[in-house]
Design a protein around this motif. Structure first.
Motif, PDB file in Angstrom:
ATOM      1  N   TRP A  75      33.902  -9.069  70.472  1.00 18.52           N
ATOM      2  CA  TRP A  75      33.076  -8.174  69.672  1.00 18.52           C
ATOM      3  C   TRP A  75      32.589  -8.932  68.443  1.00 18.52           C
ATOM      4  N   ARG A  76      31.451  -8.506  67.919  1.00 20.67           N
ATOM      5  CA  ARG A  76      30.989  -9.095  66.659  1.00 20.67           C
ATOM      6  C   ARG A  76      30.267  -8.053  65.829  1.00 20.67           C
ATOM      7  N   LEU A  77      30.321  -8.259  64.534  1.00 16.95           N
ATOM      8  CA  LEU A  77      29.625  -7.406  63.575  1.00 16.95           C
ATOM      9  C   LEU A  77      28.483  -8.216  62.990  1.00 16.95           C
ATOM     10  N   ARG A  78      27.291  -7.679  63.051  1.00 17.28           N
ATOM     11  CA  ARG A  78      26.128  -8.336  62.457  1.00 17.28           C
ATOM     12  C   ARG A  78      25.608  -7.493  61.313  1.00 17.28           C
ATOM     13  N   VAL A  79      25.286  -8.142  60.210  1.00 15.05           N
ATOM     14  CA  VAL A  79      24.598  -7.493  59.098  1.00 15.05           C
ATOM     15  C   VAL A  79      23.142  -7.926  59.203  1.00 15.05           C
ATOM     16  N   LEU A  80      22.269  -6.978  59.482  1.00 14.80           N
ATOM     17  CA  LEU A  80      20.851  -7.269  59.686  1.00 14.80           C
ATOM     18  C   LEU A  80      20.143  -7.413  58.343  1.00 14.80           C
ATOM     19  N   PRO A  81      18.972  -8.041  58.309  1.00 18.42           N
ATOM     20  CA  PRO A  81      18.264  -8.272  57.038  1.00 18.42           C
ATOM     21  C   PRO A  81      18.018  -7.008  56.213  1.00 18.42           C
ATOM     22  N   ASP A  82      17.904  -5.857  56.870  1.00 19.11           N
ATOM     23  CA  ASP A  82      17.666  -4.616  56.129  1.00 19.11           C
ATOM     24  C   ASP A  82      18.964  -3.896  55.759  1.00 19.11           C
ATOM     25  N   HIS A  83      20.102  -4.605  55.863  1.00 21.14           N
ATOM     26  CA  HIS A  83      21.438  -4.125  55.482  1.00 21.14           C
ATOM     27  C   HIS A  83      22.056  -3.171  56.497  1.00 21.14           C
ATOM     28  N   ARG A  84      21.419  -3.008  57.679  1.00 22.52           N
ATOM     29  CA  ARG A  84      22.050  -2.207  58.726  1.00 22.52           C
ATOM     30  C   ARG A  84      23.154  -3.033  59.373  1.00 22.52           C
ATOM     31  N   LEU A  85      24.153  -2.343  59.871  1.00 25.48           N
ATOM     32  CA  LEU A  85      25.284  -2.994  60.532  1.00 25.48           C
ATOM     33  C   LEU A  85      25.200  -2.717  62.023  1.00 25.48           C
ATOM     34  N   ARG A  86      25.480  -3.743  62.809  1.00 23.86           N
ATOM     35  CA  ARG A  86      25.401  -3.615  64.264  1.00 23.86           C
ATOM     36  C   ARG A  86      26.659  -4.210  64.866  1.00 23.86           C
ATOM     37  N   LEU A  87      27.389  -3.400  65.632  1.00 22.40           N
ATOM     38  CA  LEU A  87      28.552  -3.883  66.387  1.00 22.40           C
ATOM     39  C   LEU A  87      28.095  -4.162  67.803  1.00 22.40           C
ATOM     40  N   GLU A  88      28.509  -5.322  68.356  1.00 19.75           N
ATOM     41  CA  GLU A  88      28.047  -5.744  69.674  1.00 19.75           C
ATOM     42  C   GLU A  88      29.192  -6.323  70.489  1.00 19.75           C
ATOM     43  N   THR A  89      29.093  -6.163  71.790  1.00 18.40           N
ATOM     44  CA  THR A  89      30.008  -6.805  72.728  1.00 18.40           C
ATOM     45  C   THR A  89      29.323  -6.859  74.086  1.00 18.40           C
ATOM     46  N   GLY A  90      29.982  -7.449  75.037  1.00 16.12           N
ATOM     47  CA  GLY A  90      29.458  -7.501  76.397  1.00 16.12           C
ATOM     48  C   GLY A  90      30.601  -7.507  77.394  1.00 16.12           C
ATOM     49  N   VAL A  91      30.335  -6.946  78.566  1.00 22.75           N
ATOM     50  CA  VAL A  91      31.335  -6.929  79.632  1.00 22.75           C
ATOM     51  C   VAL A  91      30.672  -7.362  80.928  1.00 22.75           C
TER      52      VAL A  91
END
Length: 162
Positions: free
Chosen positions: A105-121
């Motif tokens: 899993w990873r947490l990304r902070v986008l340029p507009d300050h939104r947070l995005r959690l991502e993973t893959g299976v």
């Protein structure tokens, strides 16, 4: 049996044999971004994305390269002008969260300050609707403790339209 090309435009991609109650065609038939095999297996045509909402947050499941890539718009960092007192504690909590996430899993902070959690299976080939839904539900349930932490830290939540 009827050929795959015997699909009336108004049928929503369902072969006329199925609409007439004659059973499944001998080969795969198109349904949205998938080819459905007679045994229920799904093969993608392109890179389909399935969108859903969990706890008011927009989620996406995208199928590519034999994997289901899952993501959620987890919220946004408060701006200094909006909540200056909360910002430092929120940033500290966001900095700690990647250390607590499951492997992959990873947490990304986008340029507009939104947070995005991502993973893959990985997905079986061909996959099934059951495998897709199970992976999406598993992701949504696994999100809960991390969304709780972000909420407690002052991250403004999502507002997904459902």
């Amino acid at each position: 049996m009827h050929a795959i090309h015997d699909i009336p435009p108004a049928s929503g991609g369902v072969p006329s044999a199925l609409l007439a109650g004659e059973g499944f065609p001998d080969g795969p038939f198109p349904h949205g971004p998938f080819l459905v095999e007679p045994d229920g297996g799904l093969r993608t045509t392109g890179v389909p994305a399935l969108r859903f909402a969990w706890r008011g947050r927009a989620c996406e499941a995208r199928i590519a390269d034999g994997r289901l890539r899952l993501a959620v718009s987890a919220g946004a960092v408060p701006y200094t002008a909006e909540r200056p007192v909360d910002r430092a504690a929120t940033l500290a909590a966001i900095g700690q969260l990647p250390l607590e996430l499951p492997e992959g899993w990873r947490l990304r902070v986008l340029p507009d300050h939104r947070l995005r959690l991502e993973t893959g299976v990985p997905l079986p080939a061909p996959t099934t609707a059951i495998a897709l839904v199970a992976a999406m539900v598993g992701f949504a349930l696994a999100l809960d403790p991390y969304l709780d932490r972000l909420d407690s830290a002052g991250v403004s939540g999502g507002s997904a339209k459902t």
